[in-house]
Design a protein around this motif. Structure first.
Motif, PDB file in Angstrom:
ATOM      1  N   CYS A  50      58.423  49.199  -8.966  1.00 15.76           N
ATOM      2  CA  CYS A  50      59.683  48.545  -9.620  1.00 15.76           C
ATOM      3  C   CYS A  50      59.496  47.025 -10.114  1.00 15.76           C
ATOM      4  N   LEU A  52      61.505  44.483  -9.911  1.00 12.90           N
ATOM      5  CA  LEU A  52      62.206  43.961  -9.343  1.00 12.90           C
ATOM      6  C   LEU A  52      62.039  43.649  -7.595  1.00 12.90           C
ATOM      7  N   ASN A  54      62.916  46.185  -5.801  1.00 11.46           N
ATOM      8  CA  ASN A  54      63.648  46.930  -4.895  1.00 11.46           C
ATOM      9  C   ASN A  54      63.306  47.311  -3.416  1.00 11.46           C
ATOM     10  N   SER A  79      67.735  42.105  -6.811  1.00 16.43           N
ATOM     11  CA  SER A  79      68.760  43.179  -7.848  1.00 16.43           C
ATOM     12  C   SER A  79      69.696  42.759  -8.683  1.00 16.43           C
ATOM     13  N   PRO A  82      72.382  45.486 -11.266  1.00 21.90           N
ATOM     14  CA  PRO A  82      72.202  47.264 -10.621  1.00 21.90           C
ATOM     15  C   PRO A  82      72.730  48.370 -11.769  1.00 21.90           C
ATOM     16  N   THR A  85      70.575  48.520 -15.011  1.00 18.13           N
ATOM     17  CA  THR A  85      69.225  49.481 -14.464  1.00 18.13           C
ATOM     18  C   THR A  85      70.002  50.825 -14.196  1.00 18.13           C
ATOM     19  N   GLU A 112      70.773  55.033  -6.927  1.00 17.70           N
ATOM     20  CA  GLU A 112      71.352  53.077  -7.383  1.00 17.70           C
ATOM     21  C   GLU A 112      72.771  52.764  -8.698  1.00 17.70           C
ATOM     22  N   SER A 149      69.376  36.853 -17.114  1.00 12.44           N
ATOM     23  CA  SER A 149      68.964  36.988 -15.598  1.00 12.44           C
ATOM     24  C   SER A 149      68.102  35.348 -15.154  1.00 12.44           C
ATOM     25  N   VAL A 447      64.303  46.287 -17.476  1.00 18.19           N
ATOM     26  CA  VAL A 447      64.064  45.992 -16.059  1.00 18.19           C
ATOM     27  C   VAL A 447      63.096  45.127 -16.250  1.00 18.19           C
ATOM     28  N   LYS A 454      64.429  36.614 -13.297  1.00 17.96           N
ATOM     29  CA  LYS A 454      64.548  36.766 -12.575  1.00 17.96           C
ATOM     30  C   LYS A 454      63.388  35.775 -12.004  1.00 17.96           C
TER      31      LYS A 454
END
Length: 458
Positions: A50, A52, A54, A79, A82, A85, A112, A149, A447, A454
């Motif tokens: 992932c 991110l 997660n 996240s 979500p 994604t 998710e 983001s 993503v 992020k």
């Protein structure tokens, strides 16, 4: 206990509307599937798969126990979006799931999705404004995944954030490229209210570089973040390209989405009763297939110059790499002929006219054979003699990916930015100019764009 493969609404039902194609898993199905997670000592889904980061095993455990509030707290720690994604991510985490070594990967994306929808339904999704303001302001150019983001990241750090978007609404390709049957646009509107409540300001219908000078934004703010994606689509410059009825994929997808959301009175392209040919075998091509079917196309064919991938993971991409293998979307299952190893040579006229423009009637193609690298990857092709044929088509969509940021984009000159050989923008942190998402790294997944925003470091 096996992985569930029947995740879609009945085919004839979903083909007749524009709502999301996936069905909701029952509570029992969800509990069974999340219980398959092995809580690995080294969870590759989290650490490798992932972008991110997660906390997949922890989320799965919470869902299996019916504790959706805890699951949301774990999910939202990494996240910020979500709801996006969980609908459109290809689930890189699942490709690196340890369970996939000997069985089938755990279903992460559907879990998710249930977590975030439970969070919205129970009022757990609330604006998270910064504890203190830092007195600095930032302009974010582009309201796609990377820009949204980045805006959230900066706002949480105390920045005053204004996001500029050239279209009439936010979301970028989430809104204007991805069909409603994969991601309903009310979800973007729902998230926008949260972002605005955080203090993020959106300025739409304003194109930076033309309506507002990029260098003026740099003077008026402490930082500028460029998040304009890769807007230049790859064209197919072969004889006959000037014929009517040949369109870039986003012309179809954006027009249909704008019609469905009420921005325009009618879709500018309609496949009803037409023989549709989609050139390009990726996700964008699949989206053109599903859109054409819902518009009532007489037939839909999708062709690809690359060879047909194997039905199972190829040895060139061993676990935990993203597997090279055949992928069949819900749109393909709805009625589409797929062909590989075909090179398009020229567009042929069909004899009909639209105003003064002669329209396409077919495409001449030729079978090719590929040479492979020692690792098993296709590297070079050559034509197979005597294999030319004509595929009937009175509507053609080119879905061959995106080439990057066009060098004549005024933002580049106004900010004095440079580009890589592959046209990606090069940030200039010394002048507080940053680039995130596809415009910085090349066309990729939503993503990864979210992760880029992020991880913005300023």
């Amino acid at each position: 206990m096996n992985r569930i493969h029947d995740i879609y609404r009945p085919m004839e039902e979903r083909k007749g509307d524009w709502h999301e194609v996936e069905r909701a898993l029952s509570d029992e199905e969800l509990k069974e599937q999340t219980s398959r997670c092995m809580n690995c000592g080294q969870p590759f889904c989290h650490a490798y798969g992932c972008p991110l980061g997660n906390l997949v095993p922890d989320q799965n455990r919470a869902v299996a126990q019916g504790n959706f509030k805890l699951a949301y707290e774990l999910l939202s720690a990494h996240s910020d979006f979500p709801e996006f994604t969980s609908r459109i991510c290809p689930a890189l985490c699942e490709a690196s799931c340890v369970h996939g070594l000997d069985e089938e990967a755990v279903m992460v994306r559907q879990s998710e999705k249930r977590i975030i929808e439970a969070a919205f339904a129970n009022g757990w999704v609330v604006p998270r404004a910064p504890k203190t303001e830092n007195g600095k302001s930032a302009a974010v150019v582009g309201a796609g995944p990377a820009g949204l983001s980045a805006a959230v990241t900066l706002r949480r750090r105390g920045w005053k954030v204004t996001v500029y978007e050239r279209r009439s609404n936010i979301g970028g390709l989430l809104r204007y490229g991805i069909p409603c049957f994969k991601l309903e646009k009310t979800l973007i509107d729902r998230r926008r209210k949260i972002l605005e409540a955080m203090g993020i300001r959106f300025v739409t219908d304003v194109e930076v570089g033309r309506d507002v000078a990029a260098d003026w934004l740099a003077k008026m703010n402490d930082a500028v973040v460029i998040a304009i994606g890769t807007p230049a689509a790859r064209d197919l410059k072969i004889p006959g390209r000037e014929l009517g009825g040949i369109h870039l994929a986003l012309e179809l997808l954006e027009g249909q989405n704008r019609f469905l959301t009420g921005e325009i009175a009618a879709a500018p392209i309609n496949a009803k009763g037409k023989h549709v040919l989609v050139i390009g075998g990726g996700d964008t091509g699949s989206d053109c297939v599903g859109t054409s079917i819902r518009q009532g196309a007489a037939s839909v064919t999708q062709i690809e110059i690359m060879p047909k991938p194997p039905d199972t993971r190829d040895s060139s991409t061993p676990w935990p790499l993203w597997p090279y293998m055949l992928r069949t979307s819900s749109s393909h299952k709805e009625g589409c002929e797929r062909r590989w190893n075909l090179n398009s040579l020229r567009f042929l006229p069909g004899g009909s006219r639209s105003c003064a423009t002669e329209r396409v009637g077919g495409v001449e193609v030729e079978t090719v054979e590929w040479e492979f690298s020692p690792e098993g990857r296709p590297v070079k092709f050559h034509a197979v003699a005597g294999t030319k044929e004509i595929i009937k088509a009175d509507l053609v969509f080119l879905a061959m990916g995106f080439t990057g940021v066009q060098p004549d984009n005024p933002i580049i000159a106004q900010l004095g930015l440079s580009q890589t050989p592959r046209t990606a923008l090069v940030p200039d942190p010394a002048r507080n100019i940053y680039c995130v998402g596809d415009c910085a790294s090349g066309a990729s997944l939503v993503v990864r764009a979210l992760a880029s925003g992020k991880n913005l470091n300023l």
